[in-house]
Design an enzyme around this catalytic site. Structure first.
Site, PDB file in Angstrom:
ATOM      1  N   ASP A 200       0.848  -1.146  -0.522  1.00 52.39           N
ATOM      2  CA  ASP A 200       0.125   0.087   0.024  1.00 52.39           C
ATOM      3  C   ASP A 200       0.855   1.394   0.343  1.00 52.39           C
ATOM      4  O   ASP A 200       1.639   1.662   0.896  1.00 52.39           O
ATOM      5  CB  ASP A 200      -0.699   0.116   1.425  1.00 52.39           C
ATOM      6  CG  ASP A 200      -1.843   1.520   1.325  1.00 52.39           C
ATOM      7  OD1 ASP A 200      -1.493   2.201   0.694  1.00 52.39           O
ATOM      8  OD2 ASP A 200      -3.012   0.778   2.353  1.00 52.39           O
TER       9      ASP A 200
ATOM     10  N   ASP B  95      -4.566  -1.789  -1.887  1.00 51.34           N
ATOM     11  CA  ASP B  95      -3.062  -3.189  -1.952  1.00 51.34           C
ATOM     12  C   ASP B  95      -2.793  -2.554  -3.328  1.00 51.34           C
ATOM     13  O   ASP B  95      -3.618  -3.548  -3.982  1.00 51.34           O
ATOM     14  CB  ASP B  95      -3.324  -4.142  -0.819  1.00 51.34           C
ATOM     15  CG  ASP B  95      -3.215  -3.924   0.300  1.00 51.34           C
ATOM     16  OD1 ASP B  95      -2.210  -2.749   0.577  1.00 51.34           O
ATOM     17  OD2 ASP B  95      -3.469  -4.068   0.826  1.00 51.34           O
TER      18      ASP B  95
ATOM     19  N   ASP C  70      -2.383  -7.406   5.180  1.00 48.89           N
ATOM     20  CA  ASP C  70      -3.306  -7.529   3.798  1.00 48.89           C
ATOM     21  C   ASP C  70      -2.477  -8.528   3.517  1.00 48.89           C
ATOM     22  O   ASP C  70      -1.291  -8.511   2.345  1.00 48.89           O
ATOM     23  CB  ASP C  70      -3.117  -6.164   2.942  1.00 48.89           C
ATOM     24  CG  ASP C  70      -3.895  -5.362   4.009  1.00 48.89           C
ATOM     25  OD1 ASP C  70      -4.850  -5.364   5.051  1.00 48.89           O
ATOM     26  OD2 ASP C  70      -3.539  -3.815   4.261  1.00 48.89           O
TER      27      ASP C  70
ATOM     28  N   ASP D 128      -6.801  -7.424   1.380  1.00 48.22           N
ATOM     29  CA  ASP D 128      -7.014  -5.823   2.034  1.00 48.22           C
ATOM     30  C   ASP D 128      -8.010  -6.547   3.284  1.00 48.22           C
ATOM     31  O   ASP D 128      -8.829  -6.791   3.488  1.00 48.22           O
ATOM     32  CB  ASP D 128      -7.206  -5.393   1.211  1.00 48.22           C
ATOM     33  CG  ASP D 128      -7.100  -3.386   2.049  1.00 48.22           C
ATOM     34  OD1 ASP D 128      -6.479  -3.542   2.138  1.00 48.22           O
ATOM     35  OD2 ASP D 128      -7.901  -2.790   0.925  1.00 48.22           O
ATOM     36  N   LYS D 129      -7.536  -5.276   4.083  1.00 47.53           N
ATOM     37  CA  LYS D 129      -7.785  -5.106   6.234  1.00 47.53           C
ATOM     38  C   LYS D 129      -7.862  -6.258   7.052  1.00 47.53           C
ATOM     39  O   LYS D 129      -9.561  -6.264   7.126  1.00 47.53           O
ATOM     40  CB  LYS D 129      -9.139  -4.275   5.556  1.00 47.53           C
ATOM     41  CG  LYS D 129      -9.422  -2.827   3.987  1.00 47.53           C
ATOM     42  CD  LYS D 129      -9.046  -2.310   5.023  1.00 47.53           C
ATOM     43  CE  LYS D 129      -8.806  -0.933   4.061  1.00 47.53           C
ATOM     44  NZ  LYS D 129      -8.130  -0.560   3.049  1.00 47.53           N
TER      45      LYS D 129
ATOM     46  N   TYR E 298      -3.142  10.098   0.104  1.00 48.70           N
ATOM     47  CA  TYR E 298      -3.679   9.349   1.958  1.00 48.70           C
ATOM     48  C   TYR E 298      -2.630   8.096   1.911  1.00 48.70           C
ATOM     49  O   TYR E 298      -2.364   7.501   1.102  1.00 48.70           O
ATOM     50  CB  TYR E 298      -4.955   9.169   1.958  1.00 48.70           C
ATOM     51  CG  TYR E 298      -5.081   8.786   3.625  1.00 48.70           C
ATOM     52  CD1 TYR E 298      -5.030  10.247   4.615  1.00 48.70           C
ATOM     53  CD2 TYR E 298      -5.016   7.862   4.714  1.00 48.70           C
ATOM     54  CE1 TYR E 298      -4.555  10.033   6.056  1.00 48.70           C
ATOM     55  CE2 TYR E 298      -4.283   8.341   6.284  1.00 48.70           C
ATOM     56  CZ  TYR E 298      -4.882   9.133   6.767  1.00 48.70           C
ATOM     57  OH  TYR E 298      -4.702   9.768   8.321  1.00 48.70           O
TER      58      TYR E 298
ATOM     59  N   LYS F 100      -6.125 -31.379 -10.803  1.00 50.12           N
ATOM     60  CA  LYS F 100      -4.700 -31.850 -11.410  1.00 50.12           C
ATOM     61  C   LYS F 100      -4.350 -32.574  -9.857  1.00 50.12           C
ATOM     62  O   LYS F 100      -5.115 -33.706  -9.326  1.00 50.12           O
ATOM     63  CB  LYS F 100      -4.031 -32.196 -11.857  1.00 50.12           C
ATOM     64  CG  LYS F 100      -4.865 -31.848 -13.724  1.00 50.12           C
ATOM     65  CD  LYS F 100      -5.582 -33.345 -14.357  1.00 50.12           C
ATOM     66  CE  LYS F 100      -5.642 -33.138 -15.308  1.00 50.12           C
ATOM     67  NZ  LYS F 100      -7.409 -34.448 -16.097  1.00 50.12           N
TER      68      LYS F 100
ATOM     69  N   TYR G 189       1.633   0.090  15.625  1.00 51.42           N
ATOM     70  CA  TYR G 189       0.138  -0.082  14.480  1.00 51.42           C
ATOM     71  C   TYR G 189       0.415   0.678  12.891  1.00 51.42           C
ATOM     72  O   TYR G 189       0.798   2.043  13.094  1.00 51.42           O
ATOM     73  CB  TYR G 189      -0.707   0.417  14.597  1.00 51.42           C
ATOM     74  CG  TYR G 189      -2.725  -0.051  13.665  1.00 51.42           C
ATOM     75  CD1 TYR G 189      -2.599  -1.561  13.445  1.00 51.42           C
ATOM     76  CD2 TYR G 189      -2.888   0.576  12.903  1.00 51.42           C
ATOM     77  CE1 TYR G 189      -3.109  -2.250  12.569  1.00 51.42           C
ATOM     78  CE2 TYR G 189      -3.106   0.214  12.042  1.00 51.42           C
ATOM     79  CZ  TYR G 189      -4.069  -1.268  12.090  1.00 51.42           C
ATOM     80  OH  TYR G 189      -4.851  -1.405  10.790  1.00 51.42           O
TER      81      TYR G 189
ATOM     82  N   HIS H  86      -8.379   4.880   3.252  1.00 48.06           N
ATOM     83  CA  HIS H  86      -7.300   3.627   2.405  1.00 48.06           C
ATOM     84  C   HIS H  86      -8.808   2.663   1.339  1.00 48.06           C
ATOM     85  O   HIS H  86      -9.205   1.908   1.351  1.00 48.06           O
ATOM     86  CB  HIS H  86      -7.816   2.696   3.925  1.00 48.06           C
ATOM     87  CG  HIS H  86      -6.648   3.295   5.182  1.00 48.06           C
ATOM     88  ND1 HIS H  86      -5.311   3.351   5.167  1.00 48.06           N
ATOM     89  CD2 HIS H  86      -7.068   4.233   5.598  1.00 48.06           C
ATOM     90  CE1 HIS H  86      -5.004   3.869   5.836  1.00 48.06           C
ATOM     91  NE2 HIS H  86      -5.318   4.244   6.381  1.00 48.06           N
TER      92      HIS H  86
ATOM     93  N   GLN I  21       3.060   4.482   2.238  1.00 48.33           N
ATOM     94  CA  GLN I  21       2.575   3.586   4.018  1.00 48.33           C
ATOM     95  C   GLN I  21       2.793   2.580   4.621  1.00 48.33           C
ATOM     96  O   GLN I  21       3.406   1.877   5.540  1.00 48.33           O
ATOM     97  CB  GLN I  21       1.208   3.413   3.357  1.00 48.33           C
ATOM     98  CG  GLN I  21       0.250   2.543   5.289  1.00 48.33           C
ATOM     99  CD  GLN I  21      -0.733   2.633   4.891  1.00 48.33           C
ATOM    100  OE1 GLN I  21      -1.678   2.664   5.098  1.00 48.33           O
ATOM    101  NE2 GLN I  21      -1.582   1.336   4.901  1.00 48.33           N
TER     102      GLN I  21
ATOM    103  N   LYS J 188      -2.964  -2.407   8.234  1.00 48.97           N
ATOM    104  CA  LYS J 188      -3.114  -3.821   8.082  1.00 48.97           C
ATOM    105  C   LYS J 188      -2.233  -4.925   7.609  1.00 48.97           C
ATOM    106  O   LYS J 188      -1.473  -4.415   6.568  1.00 48.97           O
ATOM    107  CB  LYS J 188      -4.606  -4.608   8.486  1.00 48.97           C
ATOM    108  CG  LYS J 188      -5.569  -4.495   9.328  1.00 48.97           C
ATOM    109  CD  LYS J 188      -4.890  -6.215  10.107  1.00 48.97           C
ATOM    110  CE  LYS J 188      -5.501  -5.903  11.959  1.00 48.97           C
ATOM    111  NZ  LYS J 188      -4.382  -6.439  13.073  1.00 48.97           N
TER     112      LYS J 188
HETATM  113  P1  13P Z   1      -9.703 -32.511 -12.787  1.00 51.71           P
HETATM  114  O1  13P Z   1      -9.143 -31.889 -14.375  1.00 51.71           O
HETATM  115  O2  13P Z   1      -7.912 -31.601 -12.279  1.00 51.71           O
HETATM  116  O3  13P Z   1      -8.915 -33.616 -12.500  1.00 51.71           O
HETATM  117  O4  13P Z   1     -10.726 -31.594 -12.150  1.00 51.71           O
HETATM  118  C1  13P Z   1     -11.714 -32.246 -12.314  1.00 51.71           C
HETATM  119  C2  13P Z   1     -12.755 -30.737 -12.458  1.00 51.71           C
HETATM  120  O5  13P Z   1     -12.527 -29.945 -12.295  1.00 51.71           O
HETATM  121  C3  13P Z   1     -13.890 -31.172 -12.401  1.00 51.71           C
HETATM  122  O6  13P Z   1     -14.561 -30.648 -10.769  1.00 51.71           O
HETATM  123  P1  13P Z   2      -4.978  -0.494   5.429  1.00 53.21           P
HETATM  124  O1  13P Z   2      -4.027  -1.248   6.164  1.00 53.21           O
HETATM  125  O2  13P Z   2      -5.073  -1.290   4.138  1.00 53.21           O
HETATM  126  O3  13P Z   2      -4.271   0.470   4.954  1.00 53.21           O
HETATM  127  O4  13P Z   2      -5.551   0.143   5.664  1.00 53.21           O
HETATM  128  C1  13P Z   2      -5.986   0.640   7.552  1.00 53.21           C
HETATM  129  C2  13P Z   2      -7.019   1.592   8.284  1.00 53.21           C
HETATM  130  O5  13P Z   2      -6.786   0.766   9.377  1.00 53.21           O
HETATM  131  C3  13P Z   2      -7.948   1.233   7.503  1.00 53.21           C
HETATM  132  O6  13P Z   2      -8.949   1.616   8.141  1.00 53.21           O
HETATM  133 MG    MG Z   3      -3.632   2.695   3.786  1.00 50.94          MG
HETATM  134 MG    MG Z   4      -4.102  -2.310   2.776  1.00 51.88          MG
HETATM  135 MG    MG Z   5      -2.229  -2.683   5.098  1.00 56.28          MG
END
Ligand code: 13P
Ligand code: 13P
Ligand code: MG
Ligand code: MG
Ligand code: MG
EC number: 3.1.3.11
Length: 370
Positions: free
Chosen positions: A11, A52, A236, A130-131, A89, A245, A231, A18, A93, A234
């Site tokens: 961020d 972010d 994030d 985020d957050k 802002y 597969k 602090y 934010h 950060q 966060k």
């Molecule tokens: P695979 O082809 O990776 O075995 O997965 C099958 C599938 O995604 C059906 O949900």
């Molecule tokens: P960020 O870490 O995403 O900047 O969050 C800050 C925050 O506390 C928002 O309320």
């Molecule tokens: Mg921020």
């Molecule tokens: Mg963030």
């Molecule tokens: Mg953050």
């Protein structure tokens, strides 16, 4: 072909609080990254979740490579310069150190990296939240990689029968990385006992057990307050998850994220609210700075990415979002009362600790007379 996938996220400034980076800031980051395409980088993408910015890079250097990390660092510095010029802002950060010293780990940005030998049809998913904090991925990844109630492939596919190996980090530990490796399903209850404590124990990596050289997932584990000592927003997290597969299928990650499990984050990083799956490039909003997660699906061949598919954007997620938002409203109706607001150990916001210190002096101890 051997390819390393690196996601480095920070961020470095956002519009009107934010919310999200400006278009000009994103362009500055993108320009620095694009300049390396066809040289150091095989391919790259730049996107955001809330405030972010994630830089996704494919290359043939090992994880932690200085040149690759320097590109991300310089891109975020270029973004910071735009953020300062625009008066955004929190400019810069998450860049907690001034000088680049070989690796962005421990400098503020979140890092997830995974080295792999490409399958002919390599499929992967990038998770960006985020957050919230790195432990926010504990429950969804546990359910997708260890619980057949959520992840039917664990029963239906021979490739998944042996289960998965979880590498879990104690993120409260500060000298080096304190790690434990536990195999599911045999150690399921031990894994659960650790992962329930999302502030302290965080999934760092998951490996296939049938194919022990194949890493399934890599999660960023940085706790910003361990670096800054206070602090600073966060953590994030971001994660790289290989799918199909020999790994759970893309759709086996849907039900775990549809749960909308409560995680720490939200307003001032100080509340518990359910993790909301959102489309990529969604801004955080006046709705509490709700914790949110985006998922991008890619195919990869020779390090070239095709995609993304925006995995939480389709109409199915609308009613799920309604339910999760209703949970959030219910929780926030009780305002600052725990567990809506985090316990004091996780708050790390100076105001309330200073208030409690002052109140401490006003307490008196009364001892009952016999
Ligand atoms: P695979 O082809 O990776 O075995 O997965 C099958 C599938 O995604 C059906 O949900
Ligand atoms: P960020 O870490 O995403 O900047 O969050 C800050 C925050 O506390 C928002 O309320
Ligand atoms: Mg921020
Ligand atoms: Mg963030
Ligand atoms: Mg953050």
């Amino acid at each position: 072909m051997d390819v390393t996938v690196s996601v480095i996220k920070a961020d470095v400034g956002s519009v009107a609080g934010h919310t999200r980076p400006s278009d000009e800031l994103l362009e500055a980051v993108r320009q620095r990254v694009e300049a390396e395409k066809g040289g150091l980088l095989l391919d790259a993408r730049v996107f955001f979740c809330g405030d972010d910015i994630s830089i996704l890079m494919t290359h043939q250097r090992p994880p932690g490579d200085e040149a690759v990390h320097r590109v991300a660092w310089e891109a975020f510095r270029a973004g910071t310069a735009v953020a300062q010029r625009q008066g955004l802002y929190g400019a810069g950060q998450d860049l907690l150190k001034d000088a680049f010293s070989g690796n962005v780990r421990g400098m503020g940005p979140q890092v997830a990296e995974l080295a792999l030998r490409e399958r002919p049809n390599e499929a992967l998913m990038i998770l960006a939240a985020d957050k919230t904090e790195p432990g926010a991925f504990n429950l969804p990844l546990y359910l997708a990689f260890a619980d057949p109630m959520y992840s039917p492939g664990l029963l239906l596919s021979e490739e998944l029968h042996a289960g998965f190996r979880f590498v879990i980090m104690d993120v409260e530990h500060t000298e080096g990385d304190r790690l434990i490796t536990l195999d599911a399903p045999e150690r399921l209850y031990d894994i659960a006992a650790l992962l329930r404590d999302t502030h302290r124990y965080v999934i760092a990596a998951i490996w296939s057990r049938k194919y022990p050289d194949e890493q399934a997932a890599a999660v960023s584990t940085t706790r910003l307050r361990q670096i800054a000592g206070r602090y600073v927003g966060k953590d994030d997290p971001v994660a790289i998850v290989r799918v199909q597969k020999i790994f759970p299928a893309t759709e086996e990650f849907g039900p775990p994220f549809a749960l909308g499990a409560f995680v720490a984050g939200d307003t001032r990083g100080s509340h518990n609210l359910p993790l909301l799956p959102v489309p990529v490039n969604t801004p955080a909003s006046t709705f509490f700075c709700h914790p949110m997660v985006a998922a991008l699906g890619f195919s990869m061949r020779d390090g070239q990415l095709t995609g993304p598919v925006d995995l939480f954007a389709d109409p199915v997620w609308e009613p799920i979002r309604h339910r999760i938002v209703a949970k959030a409203l219910g929780m926030r109706q009780q305002g600052f009362f725990q567990p809506a607001m985090l316990p004091i150990s996780e708050l790390e916001y100076g105001g309330i600790t200073a208030r409690l210190r002052r109140l401490d002096a006003e307490f008196r101890v009364e001892v009952a007379k016999e």
